[in-house]
Design a protein around this motif. Structure first.
Motif, PDB file in Angstrom:
ATOM      1  N   PHE A 303       0.793  -1.238   0.000  1.00 42.62           N
ATOM      2  CA  PHE A 303       0.000   0.000   0.000  1.00 42.62           C
ATOM      3  C   PHE A 303       0.825   1.287   0.000  1.00 42.62           C
ATOM      4  O   PHE A 303       0.261   2.372   0.062  1.00 42.62           O
ATOM      5  N   LYS A 304       2.156   1.179  -0.023  1.00 40.83           N
ATOM      6  CA  LYS A 304       2.976   2.374   0.200  1.00 40.83           C
ATOM      7  C   LYS A 304       2.775   3.454  -0.867  1.00 40.83           C
ATOM      8  O   LYS A 304       2.966   4.631  -0.599  1.00 40.83           O
ATOM      9  N   GLN A 305       2.428   3.029  -2.078  1.00 39.87           N
ATOM     10  CA  GLN A 305       2.199   4.028  -3.144  1.00 39.87           C
ATOM     11  C   GLN A 305       0.713   4.421  -3.197  1.00 39.87           C
ATOM     12  O   GLN A 305       0.369   5.590  -3.256  1.00 39.87           O
ATOM     13  N   GLY A 366      11.322   1.198  -3.703  1.00 35.79           N
ATOM     14  CA  GLY A 366      10.892   2.148  -2.673  1.00 35.79           C
ATOM     15  C   GLY A 366      11.973   2.453  -1.648  1.00 35.79           C
ATOM     16  O   GLY A 366      12.181   3.623  -1.300  1.00 35.79           O
ATOM     17  N   ALA A 367      12.649   1.425  -1.144  1.00 31.67           N
ATOM     18  CA  ALA A 367      13.647   1.643  -0.099  1.00 31.67           C
ATOM     19  C   ALA A 367      14.849   2.401  -0.662  1.00 31.67           C
ATOM     20  O   ALA A 367      15.415   3.287   0.001  1.00 31.67           O
ATOM     21  N   ALA A 368      15.240   2.067  -1.896  1.00 30.22           N
ATOM     22  CA  ALA A 368      16.359   2.768  -2.537  1.00 30.22           C
ATOM     23  C   ALA A 368      16.009   4.242  -2.739  1.00 30.22           C
ATOM     24  O   ALA A 368      16.847   5.129  -2.542  1.00 30.22           O
ATOM     25  N   ASN A 419      22.671  -2.076   0.230  1.00 27.53           N
ATOM     26  CA  ASN A 419      21.870  -3.059  -0.500  1.00 27.53           C
ATOM     27  C   ASN A 419      20.399  -2.763  -0.258  1.00 27.53           C
ATOM     28  O   ASN A 419      19.874  -2.987   0.835  1.00 27.53           O
ATOM     29  N   ALA A 420      19.729  -2.252  -1.293  1.00 25.56           N
ATOM     30  CA  ALA A 420      18.282  -1.982  -1.207  1.00 25.56           C
ATOM     31  C   ALA A 420      17.538  -2.911  -2.161  1.00 25.56           C
ATOM     32  O   ALA A 420      16.528  -2.537  -2.751  1.00 25.56           O
ATOM     33  N   THR A 421      18.062  -4.126  -2.301  1.00 27.47           N
ATOM     34  CA  THR A 421      17.366  -5.188  -3.044  1.00 27.47           C
ATOM     35  C   THR A 421      17.028  -6.291  -2.038  1.00 27.47           C
ATOM     36  O   THR A 421      17.573  -6.303  -0.930  1.00 27.47           O
ATOM     37  N   GLU A 475      18.435  -2.018  12.128  1.00 24.55           N
ATOM     38  CA  GLU A 475      18.625  -0.668  12.671  1.00 24.55           C
ATOM     39  C   GLU A 475      17.740   0.330  11.926  1.00 24.55           C
ATOM     40  O   GLU A 475      17.133   1.221  12.531  1.00 24.55           O
ATOM     41  N   MET A 476      17.643   0.148  10.617  1.00 27.92           N
ATOM     42  CA  MET A 476      16.751   1.020   9.829  1.00 27.92           C
ATOM     43  C   MET A 476      15.301   0.786  10.252  1.00 27.92           C
ATOM     44  O   MET A 476      14.529   1.737  10.437  1.00 27.92           O
ATOM     45  N   PHE A 477      14.955  -0.480  10.416  1.00 25.11           N
ATOM     46  CA  PHE A 477      13.569  -0.803  10.757  1.00 25.11           C
ATOM     47  C   PHE A 477      13.179  -0.164  12.095  1.00 25.11           C
ATOM     48  O   PHE A 477      12.126   0.452  12.227  1.00 25.11           O
ATOM     49  N   ARG A 479      14.567   2.367  13.569  1.00 25.68           N
ATOM     50  CA  ARG A 479      14.580   3.838  13.541  1.00 25.68           C
ATOM     51  C   ARG A 479      13.389   4.419  12.774  1.00 25.68           C
ATOM     52  O   ARG A 479      12.896   5.490  13.113  1.00 25.68           O
ATOM     53  N   GLN A 480      12.933   3.713  11.728  1.00 22.61           N
ATOM     54  CA  GLN A 480      11.746   4.245  11.056  1.00 22.61           C
ATOM     55  C   GLN A 480      10.526   4.128  11.982  1.00 22.61           C
ATOM     56  O   GLN A 480       9.647   4.976  11.990  1.00 22.61           O
ATOM     57  N   ALA A 481      10.542   3.085  12.831  1.00 21.48           N
ATOM     58  CA  ALA A 481       9.459   2.937  13.811  1.00 21.48           C
ATOM     59  C   ALA A 481       9.568   4.023  14.883  1.00 21.48           C
ATOM     60  O   ALA A 481       8.550   4.584  15.316  1.00 21.48           O
TER      61      ALA A 481
HETATM   62  P1  NAP Z   1      10.999  -2.935  -4.203  1.00 20.92           P
HETATM   63  O1  NAP Z   1      10.362  -1.599  -4.282  1.00 20.92           O
HETATM   64  O2  NAP Z   1      10.277  -4.122  -4.685  1.00 20.92           O
HETATM   65  O3  NAP Z   1      12.408  -2.860  -4.973  1.00 20.92           O
HETATM   66  C1  NAP Z   1      13.224  -3.980  -5.090  1.00 20.92           C
HETATM   67  C2  NAP Z   1      14.496  -3.594  -5.801  1.00 20.92           C
HETATM   68  O4  NAP Z   1      15.341  -4.730  -5.794  1.00 20.92           O
HETATM   69  C3  NAP Z   1      14.278  -3.195  -7.252  1.00 20.92           C
HETATM   70  O5  NAP Z   1      15.175  -2.176  -7.583  1.00 20.92           O
HETATM   71  C4  NAP Z   1      14.593  -4.493  -7.989  1.00 20.92           C
HETATM   72  O6  NAP Z   1      15.134  -4.282  -9.283  1.00 20.92           O
HETATM   73  C5  NAP Z   1      15.686  -5.075  -7.140  1.00 20.92           C
HETATM   74  N1  NAP Z   1      15.763  -6.524  -7.264  1.00 20.92           N
HETATM   75  C6  NAP Z   1      14.791  -7.402  -6.942  1.00 20.92           C
HETATM   76  N2  NAP Z   1      15.215  -8.654  -7.185  1.00 20.92           N
HETATM   77  C7  NAP Z   1      16.463  -8.553  -7.682  1.00 20.92           C
HETATM   78  C8  NAP Z   1      17.433  -9.500  -8.125  1.00 20.92           C
HETATM   79  N3  NAP Z   1      17.166 -10.789  -8.109  1.00 20.92           N
HETATM   80  N4  NAP Z   1      18.628  -9.039  -8.551  1.00 20.92           N
HETATM   81  C9  NAP Z   1      18.887  -7.727  -8.574  1.00 20.92           C
HETATM   82  N5  NAP Z   1      18.021  -6.788  -8.175  1.00 20.92           N
HETATM   83  C10 NAP Z   1      16.815  -7.191  -7.729  1.00 20.92           C
HETATM   84  O7  NAP Z   1      11.397  -3.276  -2.688  1.00 20.92           O
HETATM   85  P2  NAP Z   1      11.804  -2.240  -1.533  1.00 20.92           P
HETATM   86  O8  NAP Z   1      10.616  -1.872  -0.762  1.00 20.92           O
HETATM   87  O9  NAP Z   1      12.631  -1.178  -2.117  1.00 20.92           O
HETATM   88  O10 NAP Z   1      12.678  -3.182  -0.587  1.00 20.92           O
HETATM   89  C11 NAP Z   1      13.963  -3.625  -0.961  1.00 20.92           C
HETATM   90  C12 NAP Z   1      14.589  -4.392   0.198  1.00 20.92           C
HETATM   91  O11 NAP Z   1      14.744  -3.517   1.317  1.00 20.92           O
HETATM   92  C13 NAP Z   1      13.709  -5.544   0.702  1.00 20.92           C
HETATM   93  O12 NAP Z   1      14.518  -6.622   1.057  1.00 20.92           O
HETATM   94  C14 NAP Z   1      13.043  -4.984   1.928  1.00 20.92           C
HETATM   95  O13 NAP Z   1      12.731  -5.978   2.866  1.00 20.92           O
HETATM   96  C15 NAP Z   1      14.132  -4.074   2.464  1.00 20.92           C
HETATM   97  N6  NAP Z   1      13.563  -2.987   3.257  1.00 20.92           N
HETATM   98  C16 NAP Z   1      14.021  -2.873   4.525  1.00 20.92           C
HETATM   99  C17 NAP Z   1      13.549  -1.859   5.309  1.00 20.92           C
HETATM  100  C18 NAP Z   1      14.070  -1.736   6.704  1.00 20.92           C
HETATM  101  O14 NAP Z   1      13.453  -1.033   7.506  1.00 20.92           O
HETATM  102  N7  NAP Z   1      15.181  -2.373   7.017  1.00 20.92           N
HETATM  103  C19 NAP Z   1      12.593  -0.948   4.825  1.00 20.92           C
HETATM  104  C20 NAP Z   1      12.155  -1.092   3.520  1.00 20.92           C
HETATM  105  C21 NAP Z   1      12.655  -2.125   2.740  1.00 20.92           C
HETATM  106  P3  NAP Z   1      14.201  -4.018 -10.573  1.00 20.92           P
HETATM  107  O15 NAP Z   1      13.913  -2.544 -10.579  1.00 20.92           O
HETATM  108  O16 NAP Z   1      15.013  -4.488 -11.679  1.00 20.92           O
HETATM  109  O17 NAP Z   1      12.946  -4.847 -10.364  1.00 20.92           O
END
Ligand code: NAP
Length: 511
Positions: A303-305, A366-368, A419-421, A475-477, A479-481
């Protein structure tokens, strides 16, 4: 005046009792199930589930009470109200009278049983007068609630199914009204869409919440496992009048947020509670949240978007990122914010200088986006490396950075690599297990992995071995909370970061 919970033997100071429901066809299974119950204030035995309910005698009830870790009450639900009892009404009454004489903590009788009022008048055992509708949003809710109140049972219980979380709105209102008028009550929805209403009813003064026995199937769909109520929601501290915040997403079964927020509210003695509201669409969740006055929502996938269009006001950073992970209830409507960005910057500031640093972000989702906007605003030079190059180009242009193939890590030095994948998350079975070969690391970088399940990813483990400074996704999780906490609790309220971190670690270990 004694309250219903006192009459039912509630622990001192508690406002709501957790009642574990048990049903079994065989008496021996029932006895085994009963002996295994932990952490219940009360136990409800569904006599109608027994293959031979008419064979329950004094010895049976004595044996049940003898083995039970908590006071036991009884129901014998007829088929005409969704139960399994097939006998006559006379037989049903007889079974329940035997249960009452045998030491029941309470008896649950249907409002529509012709003998309900004479049963109440003829017993000293507290009676829960109940009605169970078979379809959502019943038209006669108000009239039934009034009739229950006129009888004045120990507890009035109103239950209807829910197709969406919003179907609970009239039930919750009716329950709150009964409680406000001095009639102990519990009113909630059954079914998976009604799960949240069971807990929201507690914040509105419900006398009872029905829960599932640990490690067994729930008797009614939508019941919470008792251990989740106690360990993650800390429901034993919830009181009537608590302000609630919630998590909207789907699926969110394994979210760490309830454990983190409830631990924080508890530590700072905030009269607030936090619960997950899982549903496949955001609109009914927002309808419920508005109707019952939730103070805020965490918003997660998917739902984030889509939630942006439901906001009356948007934080400029959330607009730039194109994603909202936090809703704050303002008088004019929902205010949408993004706390991921602040969390990334805050976690990094603890270990390095952001301004002037060279940052490589892997991913463009989204995270990136949150990281790119947060860090470029702090003066970092951003390089985006993403599988789909066009998305990296686009984001690079928006934040004034550059995009490049991931191999740029072999030639250009970076201070921070993010790493935001999802590569490396639990259950990641594809090769590779790290987003780039760790041999590319020089050893003086800060490596930040947004993945937090597992807490120590392969990337973080190997980066640490090479001498890098590492920052965990947890740590990110946390802190966002913490930033959400500040937005909801208001003012300069600082969130108890250590408490929230420990709660997150504990919840992760539990899973
Ligand atoms: P997202 O919007 O779905 O984006 C995923 C990104 O990863 C896209 O750029 C995608 O590339 C890339 N990707 C996916 N599979 C891949 C693969 N096999 N090889 C290379 N690149 C790949 O997800 P998001 O919300 O940004 O989340 C990304 C990660 O961050 C997740 O693991 C999520 O759990 C984590 N996260 C953590 C926190 C936290 O608080 N720690 C918060 C948010 C997210 P394409 O553009 O090519 O599809």
């Amino acid at each position: 005046m004694t309250t219903a919970t006192e009459r039912l033997g509630a622990p001192a100071g508690s406002s709501c009792q957790i009642c574990v429901s048990l049903a079994a066809a065989e008496k021996t299974d029932l006895q085994r199930g009963l002996a295994a119950v932990t952490d219940a204030d009360l136990i409800e035995v569904r006599l109608d589930a027994l293959a031979e309910p008419l064979a329950c005698d004094d010895n049976f009830f004595a044996a049940l009470h003898g083995r039970s870790p908590a006071p036991v009450g009884f129901t014998c639900r007829p088929q005409w109200e969704g139960g399994s009892f097939r006998g006559t009404e006379g037989e049903r009454r007889q079974v329940l009278e035997m249960a009452a004489r045998g030491g029941a903590a309470f008896i649950d009788v249907e409002q529509d049983a012709e003998w309900a009022e004479s049963f109440i008048g003829g017993t000293s055992v507290p009676v829960i007068l109940s009605h169970h509708w078979l379809s959502p949003r019943p038209a006669d809710l108000g009239e039934r609630a009034q009739r229950m109140q006129a009888v004045g049972p120990a507890i009035a219980k109103l239950v209807a199914p829910a197709a969406t979380p919003a179907d609970a709105i009239p039930l919750l209102a009716a329950g709150a009204e009964l409680v406000a008028s001095g009639q102990p009550a519990t009113a909630f929805c059954i079914g998976s869409a009604g799960t949240s209403s069971r807990v929201l009813a507690v914040a509105q003064g419900a006398a009872l919440i029905y829960a599932a026995q640990p490690h067994s199937e729930s008797v009614a769909e939508g019941q919470w496992p008792v251990e989740t109520l106690r360990e993650q929601l800390l429901l034993q501290r919830w009181r009537s009048g608590f302000d609630c915040c919630a998590l909207a997403g789907h699926p969110i079964d394994h979210s760490l947020s309830p454990a983190i927020f409830n631990a924080a509210f508890d530590a700072l003695d905030q009269p607030m509670g936090y619960l997950p509201v899982a549903h496949s669409e955001i609109e009914p969740v927002l309808e419920l949240a508005t109707a019952i006055g939730l103070r805020g929502l965490s918003v997660t996938m998917p739902f984030k978007q889509v939630v942006l269009q439901h906001c009356a006001e948007l934080d400029p950073l959330a607009v730039a990122i194109g994603a909202v992970n936090t809703l704050v209830a303002d008088p004019g409507g929902w205010r949408g914010c993004n706390t991921d960005a602040a969390a990334v910057a805050s976690a990094l500031r603890d270990v390095c200088e952001i301004s002037g640093s060279r940052v490589a972000i892997l991913g463009a989702g989204g995270a990136a986006r949150a990281a790119a906007f947060a860090l470029s605003a702090q003066g970092a030079a951003i390089t985006l490396c993403n599988r789909t190059r066009a998305r990296a180009d686009d984001l690079a242009q928006q934040v004034g950075g550059q995009s490049a193939p991931i191999e740029i890590l072999t030639s250009d030095p970076y201070d921070i690599i993010i790493n935001a994948t999802p590569i490396g998350m639990s259950g990641w079975n594809e090769e590779p297990h790290t987003p780039f070969p760790v041999e590319w690391l020089r050893g003086d970088e800060v490596v930040f992995d947004f993945v937090y399940r597992p807490r120590e990813t392969t990337l973080l483990r190997l980066a640490a071995q090479r001498g890098c400074t590492i920052v965990e996704g947890l740590e990110m999780f946390v802190r966002q909370a913490a930033e959400q906490y500040r937005l909801w609790v208001g003012g300069d309220s600082a969130a108890p970061l250590d408490i929230m971190r420990r709660a997150a670690e504990k919840a992760l270990r539990r899973r």
